[in-house]
Enzyme design. Structure first.
Site, PDB file in Angstrom:
ATOM      1  N   LYS A   1       0.826  -1.224   0.000  1.00 59.97           N
ATOM      2  CA  LYS A   1       0.000   0.000   0.000  1.00 59.97           C
ATOM      3  C   LYS A   1       0.858   1.273   0.000  1.00 59.97           C
ATOM      4  O   LYS A   1       0.745   2.120   0.890  1.00 59.97           O
ATOM      5  CB  LYS A   1      -0.942   0.010   1.207  1.00 59.97           C
ATOM      6  CG  LYS A   1      -1.918  -1.152   1.251  1.00 59.97           C
ATOM      7  CD  LYS A   1      -2.827  -1.071   2.471  1.00 59.97           C
ATOM      8  CE  LYS A   1      -3.831  -2.206   2.504  1.00 59.97           C
ATOM      9  NZ  LYS A   1      -3.200  -3.506   2.817  1.00 59.97           N
TER      10      LYS A   1
ATOM     11  N   HIS B   1       2.106   4.859  -0.255  1.00 62.01           N
ATOM     12  CA  HIS B   1       1.355   6.110  -0.137  1.00 62.01           C
ATOM     13  C   HIS B   1       2.320   7.209   0.294  1.00 62.01           C
ATOM     14  O   HIS B   1       2.740   7.273   1.446  1.00 62.01           O
ATOM     15  CB  HIS B   1       0.232   5.949   0.894  1.00 62.01           C
ATOM     16  CG  HIS B   1      -0.731   7.098   0.907  1.00 62.01           C
ATOM     17  ND1 HIS B   1      -1.648   7.277   1.926  1.00 62.01           N
ATOM     18  CD2 HIS B   1      -0.936   8.109   0.037  1.00 62.01           C
ATOM     19  CE1 HIS B   1      -2.378   8.359   1.667  1.00 62.01           C
ATOM     20  NE2 HIS B   1      -1.956   8.877   0.530  1.00 62.01           N
TER      21      HIS B   1
ATOM     22  N   PRO C   1       4.503  11.794  -5.058  1.00 63.65           N
ATOM     23  CA  PRO C   1       4.601  11.051  -6.316  1.00 63.65           C
ATOM     24  C   PRO C   1       5.967  10.419  -6.588  1.00 63.65           C
ATOM     25  O   PRO C   1       6.036   9.245  -6.972  1.00 63.65           O
ATOM     26  CB  PRO C   1       4.254  12.120  -7.366  1.00 63.65           C
ATOM     27  CG  PRO C   1       3.314  13.027  -6.655  1.00 63.65           C
ATOM     28  CD  PRO C   1       3.824  13.095  -5.250  1.00 63.65           C
TER      29      PRO C   1
END
Length: 204
Positions: free
Chosen positions: A64, A66, A69
């Site tokens: 995951k 996160h 960018p």
């Protein structure tokens, strides 16, 4: 026609490498895809991923990602070297997801391997949780909105409740991948999942 073996993903929810090996060996004749989550990956320093590859199994790397960018892009690039079959990022800003989709394609081509499927995690929040943080949408409305953004960014699909699959497929198309956690037999414990369905209902 896709058979059950191609739809089923078994989570390795243990921080013990020997227990993970035991589970894989017990299920290897009937399961092709295993999910390695954050706890398992950190605790075993990625050994389970290597073991699954040795066994010829497909690895769903559920870390995951996160972040900003550039960091997400770099994490995806690094994970591709493990030749995983699928991986997760969070459905966050459009640019971050777009860069992840782009680097996945570029790095897979450079390494001459199959590009992993990248799916975005939508939310684990209930309607009450959303109200608590000031969001006036329902979980279903938010899931569909974020799924559309994920598709627009170029990633391959989303992790979502089976309760939203039909609406997400309607909004994003049948080629958009949907991965459904929280699948439990009717008489099983719910555990830490908030929105569960039975295997039969998920398939339907």
């Amino acid at each position: 026609m896709i058979n059950g073996k191609e739809k089923l993903i078994v989570a390795i929810d243990t921080d013990d490498f020997d227990k993970a090996k035991e589970l894989i060996e017990q299920l290897e004749d009937s399961v092709d895809i295993f999910k390695v989550g954050l706890e398992q990956y950190v605790a075993t320093k990625g050994r389970t991923v290597e073991y699954l590859r040795e066994k010829g199994k497909k690895v769903f790397l559920d870390l995951k990602f996160h972040d900003i960018p550039n960091t997400m892009k770099s994490a995806v690039k690094a994970a591709i070297k493990d030749n995983v079959w699928m991986m997760t990022i969070h459905v966050s800003d459009f640019e971050g997801m777009r860069q992840c989709a782009e680097i996945a394609k570029q790095e897979a081509e450079r390494l001459n391997i199959e590009k992993p499927i990248i799916v975005g995690v939508l939310t684990s929040l209930s309607n009450e949780d959303l109200q608590d943080i000031g969001c006036n949408m329902t979980t279903e409305e938010l899931a569909i909105k974020r799924a559309k953004l994920a598709k627009k960014s170029g990633i391959d699909g989303v992790v979502c409740s089976a309760k939203e699959v039909d609406k997400i497929v309607e909004a994003c198309g049948k080629d958009f991948v949907t991965v459904c956690p929280g699948i439990r037999p009717a008489n099983a414990s719910v555990g830490d999942q908030k929105r569960v369905v039975t295997p039969k209902d998920a398939i339907n």
